[in-house]
Design a protein around this motif. Structure first.
Motif, mmCIF file in Angstrom:
data_model
loop_
_atom_site.group_PDB
_atom_site.id
_atom_site.type_symbol
_atom_site.label_atom_id
_atom_site.label_comp_id
_atom_site.label_asym_id
_atom_site.label_seq_id
_atom_site.Cartn_x
_atom_site.Cartn_y
_atom_site.Cartn_z
ATOM 1 N N HIS A 136 75.413 39.425 -1.791
ATOM 2 C CA HIS A 136 74.544 40.255 -2.627
ATOM 3 C C HIS A 136 73.673 41.115 -1.715
ATOM 4 O O HIS A 136 72.909 40.596 -0.904
ATOM 5 C CB HIS A 136 73.664 39.358 -3.511
ATOM 6 N N LYS A 137 73.821 42.438 -1.857
ATOM 7 C CA LYS A 137 73.054 43.371 -1.023
ATOM 8 C C LYS A 137 72.327 44.378 -1.916
ATOM 9 O O LYS A 137 72.850 45.458 -2.216
ATOM 10 C CB LYS A 137 73.985 44.102 -0.057
ATOM 11 N N PRO A 138 71.120 44.046 -2.334
ATOM 12 C CA PRO A 138 70.349 44.980 -3.156
ATOM 13 C C PRO A 138 69.638 46.028 -2.292
ATOM 14 O O PRO A 138 69.288 45.755 -1.148
ATOM 15 C CB PRO A 138 69.333 44.066 -3.852
ATOM 16 N N ASP A 139 69.459 47.196 -2.835
ATOM 17 C CA ASP A 139 68.660 48.230 -2.177
ATOM 18 C C ASP A 139 67.258 48.162 -2.781
ATOM 19 O O ASP A 139 66.982 48.776 -3.816
ATOM 20 C CB ASP A 139 69.281 49.611 -2.401
ATOM 21 N N TYR A 140 66.401 47.423 -2.113
ATOM 22 C CA TYR A 140 65.078 47.185 -2.671
ATOM 23 C C TYR A 140 64.226 48.453 -2.748
ATOM 24 O O TYR A 140 63.232 48.497 -3.466
ATOM 25 C CB TYR A 140 64.345 46.132 -1.846
ATOM 26 N N PHE A 141 64.586 49.495 -2.006
ATOM 27 C CA PHE A 141 63.772 50.710 -1.992
ATOM 28 C C PHE A 141 64.427 51.854 -2.757
ATOM 29 O O PHE A 141 63.925 52.972 -2.765
ATOM 30 C CB PHE A 141 63.508 51.133 -0.537
ATOM 31 N N GLY A 142 65.546 51.568 -3.402
ATOM 32 C CA GLY A 142 66.220 52.598 -4.191
ATOM 33 C C GLY A 142 66.194 52.245 -5.670
ATOM 34 O O GLY A 142 65.562 51.279 -6.096
ATOM 35 N N ASP A 143 66.888 53.044 -6.442
ATOM 36 C CA ASP A 143 66.999 52.795 -7.879
ATOM 37 C C ASP A 143 68.085 51.746 -8.104
ATOM 38 O O ASP A 143 69.276 52.046 -7.982
ATOM 39 C CB ASP A 143 67.350 54.084 -8.611
ATOM 40 N N ARG A 144 67.685 50.545 -8.435
ATOM 41 C CA ARG A 144 68.651 49.460 -8.592
ATOM 42 C C ARG A 144 69.311 49.468 -9.971
ATOM 43 O O ARG A 144 70.297 48.756 -10.189
ATOM 44 C CB ARG A 144 67.980 48.100 -8.354
ATOM 45 N N GLY A 145 68.788 50.229 -10.896
ATOM 46 C CA GLY A 145 69.371 50.264 -12.229
ATOM 47 C C GLY A 145 68.949 49.065 -13.068
ATOM 48 O O GLY A 145 68.080 48.283 -12.685
#
Length: 258
Positions: A136-145
């Motif tokens: 699991h690789k979330p982009d914590y600083f982008g729009d995660r939806g």
């Protein structure tokens, strides 16, 4: 009536008084790690700090007692992130939080870590049954939806991984729909959706990991019984000293003789 008089009346005749009257019943079910006096002070504090909760509990003290009994049974502190006391309509609801579920898992002592994460539509997520753990690789600083699911697993003391539990959006919506008043502004599902999703997946993990301090006590008790039984069995079949085997008239009654 002044505010001070109101406070005194509430203390002497209201929900606080009822809780105080049932102190023994409430603290009796507390697990051994919880101090009764501390628990009671937290219960009083939760009532005093939330006027709406106090008013609802005054109208329906029975619902408050039900909530507090469940809180005590689970071994949580009332009015905390582990166990919420929520005024809902004409009753007080006791709601175990995500933190509370995880605390019970840790208290059992079988796992050294619990991993639970919410997955959003723009996250990178991979998992199949042949994998030990999800990627699991979330982009914590982008729009995660929006939220599309969640997963959870435990790491046992020996480093092995428990069953990995994965839930999708359909399951989340099903659980939410079954929660009373979940569409109301005061519902935890509206105010703290991510926390409720984490709680949902943590609850799904519970059958796969021990989740109470009493489980640990039971394991210790069972281990002690097995050890005692093993010791007794060994003593029974221990080779006796020569003078214990026979007396002058033959075998002593009850002894096993080859």
């Amino acid at each position: 009536m002044s505010q001070i008089s109101n406070a005194i009346a509430t203390r002497d005749n209201g929900p606080e008084a009822i809780v105080r009257q049932h102190k023994d019943d409430l603290t009796l079910v507390l697990p051994s790690h919880v101090k009764g006096e501390t628990w009671m002070r937290l219960a009083y504090g939760a009532l005093r700090s939330n006027q709406q909760l106090m008013q609802t509990a005054t109208r329906n003290p029975g619902s408050l007692m039900t909530a507090l009994q469940e809180c005590a049974r689970l071994g949580h502190e009332p009015g905390t992130d582990s166990f919420y006391l929520v005024p809902f309509g004409n009753e007080v609801q006791g709601i175990e939080g995500y933190r509370g579920v995880v605390e019970r898992i840790y208290r059992a002592g079988a796992v050294k870590a619990v991993k639970a994460e919410v997955v959003h539509e723009n996250d990178h997520f991979e998992y199949s049954p042949d994998m030990d753990r999800p990627i699991h690789k979330p982009d914590y600083f982008g729009d995660r939806g929006s939220i599309v699911g969640a997963y959870a697993y435990g790491v046992f003391q020996d480093g092995s991984t428990s069953k990995v539990v994965v839930i999708n959006r359909a399951y989340i919506d099903k659980v939410r729909k079954e929660s009373r008043g979940s569409d109301k502004a005061s519902s935890p599902w509206v105010k703290w959706e991510e926390a409720m999703v984490l709680k949902t997946v943590a609850k799904r993990l519970e059958p796969w990991v021990p989740s109470s301090t009493e489980w640990r006590k039971e394991q210790l008790r069972a281990a002690a019984e097995v050890a005692a039984e093993t010791s007794d069995t060994a003593a029974m079949y221990r080779e006796p000293a020569p003078h214990d085997d026979f007396n002058d008239e033959g075998p002593i009654e009850g002894e096993l003789v080859d």
